[in-house]
Design an enzyme around this catalytic site. Structure first.
Site, short mmCIF file in Angstrom:
data_model
loop_
_atom_site.label_atom_id
_atom_site.label_comp_id
_atom_site.label_asym_id
_atom_site.label_seq_id
_atom_site.Cartn_x
_atom_site.Cartn_y
_atom_site.Cartn_z
CG ASP A 220 10.21 39.29 8.09
OD1 ASP A 220 10.94 40.18 7.61
OD2 ASP A 220 10.64 38.37 8.82
NE ARG A 221 14.98 37.93 2.13
CZ ARG A 221 16.15 38.46 1.76
NH1 ARG A 221 16.22 39.28 0.73
NH2 ARG A 221 17.24 38.18 2.44
CG ASP A 222 16.02 37.37 5.63
OD1 ASP A 222 15.96 36.73 4.57
OD2 ASP A 222 16.65 38.44 5.74
CE1 TYR B 22 23.31 41.66 8.92
CE2 TYR B 22 24.50 39.98 10.16
CZ TYR B 22 23.91 41.24 10.09
OH TYR B 22 23.94 42.05 11.18
CB THR C 17 12.75 42.16 3.63
OG1 THR C 17 13.90 41.57 4.25
CG2 THR C 17 13.12 42.68 2.26
CG ASN C 18 13.98 45.89 8.83
OD1 ASN C 18 13.32 46.71 8.19
ND2 ASN C 18 13.87 45.76 10.15
CG HIS D 4 15.17 55.03 6.89
ND1 HIS D 4 13.99 54.73 6.25
CD2 HIS D 4 15.86 55.85 6.07
CE1 HIS D 4 13.98 55.34 5.07
NE2 HIS D 4 15.10 56.03 4.93
CB CYS E 216 14.25 49.08 5.24
SG CYS E 216 15.14 50.39 6.12
MG LIG Z 1 12.32 37.93 9.89
#
Ligand SMILES: [Mg+2]
Length: 175
Positions: free
Chosen positions: A15-17, A26, A57-58, A112, A96
């Site tokens: 995952d990124r954030d 954000y 990543t969302n 989604h 995404c």
């Molecule tokens: Mg995260």
């Protein structure tokens, strides 16, 4: 040799954030990027160990009109450039941009398949890179990350924060 090829490749899927970068909420522009301590070094170690390094990543900020997909791409280009300074790399980013409450109509979707906890992004990565699901590990910071890993049929672990390299050193990584 043939068997080894058929077995697929090993990967760590991040995952990124909140994992690779601090989650300031954000994070859409490069000036808001702050790497997690130890993350760049850890990615380099994974590269040298022959593991694929993938990001899923969302980015609902796109759906909410806070930034656009081009901004996400710019941020990821900066991440690649930072890593290149260390001789490290992320092999692929999967994003995404969809959300059920999008203000940008094109990105509105009730559920989604790519948005975690759905497994769409992970499944795409597994297919695109011929990754063996049994040799893939997702590292996320949210329950939705771990649920996406479960639905994709791969292992997942929760990163609690701190130094990412120190955390990965405590794990048995795929080989
Ligand atoms: Mg995260």
């Amino acid at each position: 040799m043939r068997e080894a090829m058929n077995a697929g490749r090993a990967a760590v899927i991040f995952d990124r954030d909140g994992v690779l970068n601090l989650d300031h909420g954000y994070v859409g522009e490069p000036d808001r990027l702050e790497w997690t301590p130890g993350a760049r070094r850890a990615i380099g170690r994974l590269n040298r160990a022959g593991l694929l390094v993938i990001v899923v990543t969302n980015q609902s900020g796109v759906a909410r009109g806070r930034f656009d997909e081009a901004a996400v791409d710019r941020l990821h280009a900066v991440m690649r450039a930072d890593l290149a300074q260390d001789g490290a790399r992320i092999d692929a980013f999967y994003v995404c941009p969809f959300h059920s409450e999008a203000t940008v109509a094109a990105y509105r979707h009730p559920d989604h398949p790519d948005r975690k906890p759905n497994p769409g992004l992970i499944l795409k990565a597994l297919a695109d890179w011929a990754i063996d699901p049994g040799r893939a590990l997702l590292v996320g910071d949210q329950p939705s990350d771990l649920e996406a890993a479960r639905r994709a049929g791969i292992a997942g672990v929760r990163f609690p924060g701190g130094d990412l390299g120190d955390f990965l050193a405590t794990l048995t990584l795929p080989k």
